[in-house]
Design an enzyme around this catalytic site. Structure first.
Site, PDB file in Angstrom:
ATOM      1  NE  ARG A  12      -4.438  -1.236   1.005  1.00 36.77           N
ATOM      2  CZ  ARG A  12      -3.947  -2.929  -0.837  1.00 36.77           C
ATOM      3  NH1 ARG A  12      -3.726  -3.036  -1.582  1.00 36.77           N
ATOM      4  NH2 ARG A  12      -5.359  -2.906  -0.510  1.00 36.77           N
ATOM      5  CD  GLU A  19      -3.531   3.290  -5.026  1.00 40.83           C
ATOM      6  OE1 GLU A  19      -4.603   3.134  -5.136  1.00 40.83           O
ATOM      7  OE2 GLU A  19      -1.823   2.984  -4.277  1.00 40.83           O
ATOM      8  CG  HIS A  73      -4.178  -0.648  -6.397  1.00 39.31           C
ATOM      9  ND1 HIS A  73      -4.059   0.074  -4.983  1.00 39.31           N
ATOM     10  CD2 HIS A  73      -3.867  -1.479  -6.049  1.00 39.31           C
ATOM     11  CE1 HIS A  73      -4.432  -0.550  -4.460  1.00 39.31           C
ATOM     12  NE2 HIS A  73      -3.837  -1.679  -4.624  1.00 39.31           N
TER      13      HIS A  73
END
Ligand SMILES: NC(=O)c1ccc[n+]([C@@H]2O[C@H](COP(=O)([O-])OP(=O)(O)OC[C@H]3O[C@@H](n4cnc5c(N)ncnc54)[C@H](O)[C@@H]3O)[C@@H](O)[C@H]2O)c1
Ligand SMILES: O=C(O)[C@H](O)CO
Length: 327
Positions: free
Chosen positions: A238, A267, A286
């Site tokens: 993460r 993000e 991602h």
């Protein structure tokens, strides 16, 4: 009356259709969960939530008096306030295992792309810059095979990365995790290390822990300074496990050679982020588990977890199994 379910951000179509046949499902895509009136009204009646990365905190739970289960379509669950959910007897589930190999493939792909500068050289060819038959050493990369890979977080995905590195690339493997894993040491010839030794000795440092209070900012200025100047840093965990401003400085100062990143502090990442200006940084949005096959399996698993919880049965993937009480 059909039970009300919120589907959020990502539930694959066939799974969503099946749920819609059984429940009153409302799909919300990237809405502001604090302020969207339609969302908040439905939340007030919803018994279940299924989806990707919905921030479930005290404030949201206060507005969801009928909620019984939140079923994440992800293995990571840093979006959920588990202790607050436990206190309110709301179940939390995730989708481990089905995505492990896919994420390991992604992380390894990013590692190779960074070491061999594949995205940069793809652009070089497409821009018409390949004008002499043999390119010069300024475009050479570095070997992956027979190098030392340091894996931080030797869980399911960490082990799948180790398997690829050992059997496919004859890499030497160091790892740092909460516990020692004798079977991993035997199967992949991996050696347990404290974090600092791993950082000092690895050619590739690969971070694949969950985001927790302990791992938040785990890799920052001090850790980048410990790494080799030739080190390539890979983050598949993460964004917040890394202090991003320190990563940017480490790349600018030449503390490390390059980085391959699937996750970011914010993000989607802002176009103004300096990481996006660096040729030695490979980025992906991602996409660790984002293949058609794996996303479908994740949605299927999440739907099974959701339905079990709604029916008062124990879901297969309860995040905290200790909270389960037989109804
Ligand atoms: N980029 C993506 O798209 C993507 C996809 C899936 C998972 N992930 C991330 O990968 C994580 C790991 O997934 P998994 O299925 O392997 O989980 P897992 O629970 O099987 O493994 C996590 C490992 O991290 C270790 N760990 C936890 N805290 C640590 C610490 N402070 N220091 C060192 N090690 C620590 C644990 O001991 C465990 O071995 C997820 O939580 C998620 O954040 C990212
Ligand atoms: O944790 C996961 O499964 C992926 O990162 C998707 O969020």
């Amino acid at each position: 009356m059909k039970k009300k379910i919120i589907a959020y951000n990502r539930v694959e179509k066939p799974v969503l259709k099946d749920l819609q046949n059984k429940y009153d499902v409302r799909f919300f895509n990237n809405v502001d969960t604090k302020n969207n009136p339609e969302f908040l009204e439905f939340l007030g009646q919803a018994e279940g939530i299924i989806g990707l990365e919905m921030p479930v905190d005290r404030e949201l739970l206060d507005q969801a008096p009928n909620l019984k289960i939140v079923s994440n379509v992800s293995v990571g669950y840093s979006n959920l306030d588990i202790s607050e959910m436990n206190r309110r007897n709301i179940l939390a589930t995730n989708t481990p295992d089905v995505l492990t190999d896919t994420v390991a493939d992604t992380v390894f792909g990013i590692l190779i792309a960074t070491a061999r500068r594949i995205p940069e050289l793809d652009q070089f060819v497409k821009n018409g810059e390949w004008i002499t038959e043999a390119i010069g050493p300024e475009y050479f990369g570095v070997n992956v095979h027979h190098k030392t890979l340091g894996i931080i977080g030797m869980g399911r995905i960490g082990q799948a990365i180790a398997k690829r590195a050992h059997h496919g690339f004859d890499m030497e493997i160091l790892y740092h995790s909460r516990t020692k894993k004798p079977d991993v040491e035997e199967n992949f010839n991996a050696a347990y290390c404290d974090l600092d030794s791993l950082l000092e000795s690895s050619d590739f440092v690969c971070l694949i822990t969950p985001l927790t209070p302990e791992t938040k900012g785990l890799i920052g200025k001090r850790e980048f300074q410990l790494m080799k100047e030739s080190a390539i840093f890979i983050n598949g965990s993460r964004g917040k496990t890394v202090v991003e401003k320190d990563l940017i400085k480490a790349l600018q100062n030449g503390n490390i050679a390059a980085a391959g990143l699937d996750v970011f502090e914010r993000e989607p990442i802002k176009l103004s982020n300096p990481l996006l200006q660096m040729e030695n940084v490979v980025t992906t949005p991602h996409i660790g588990s984002s293949t058609h096959e794996t996303e479908l399996r994740m949605s299927e698993v999440a739907a099974r977890n959701l339905e079990a919880g709604l029916q008062g049965k124990k879901p297969a993937n309860l995040i905290d199994a200790s909270v389960w009480k037989q109804p």
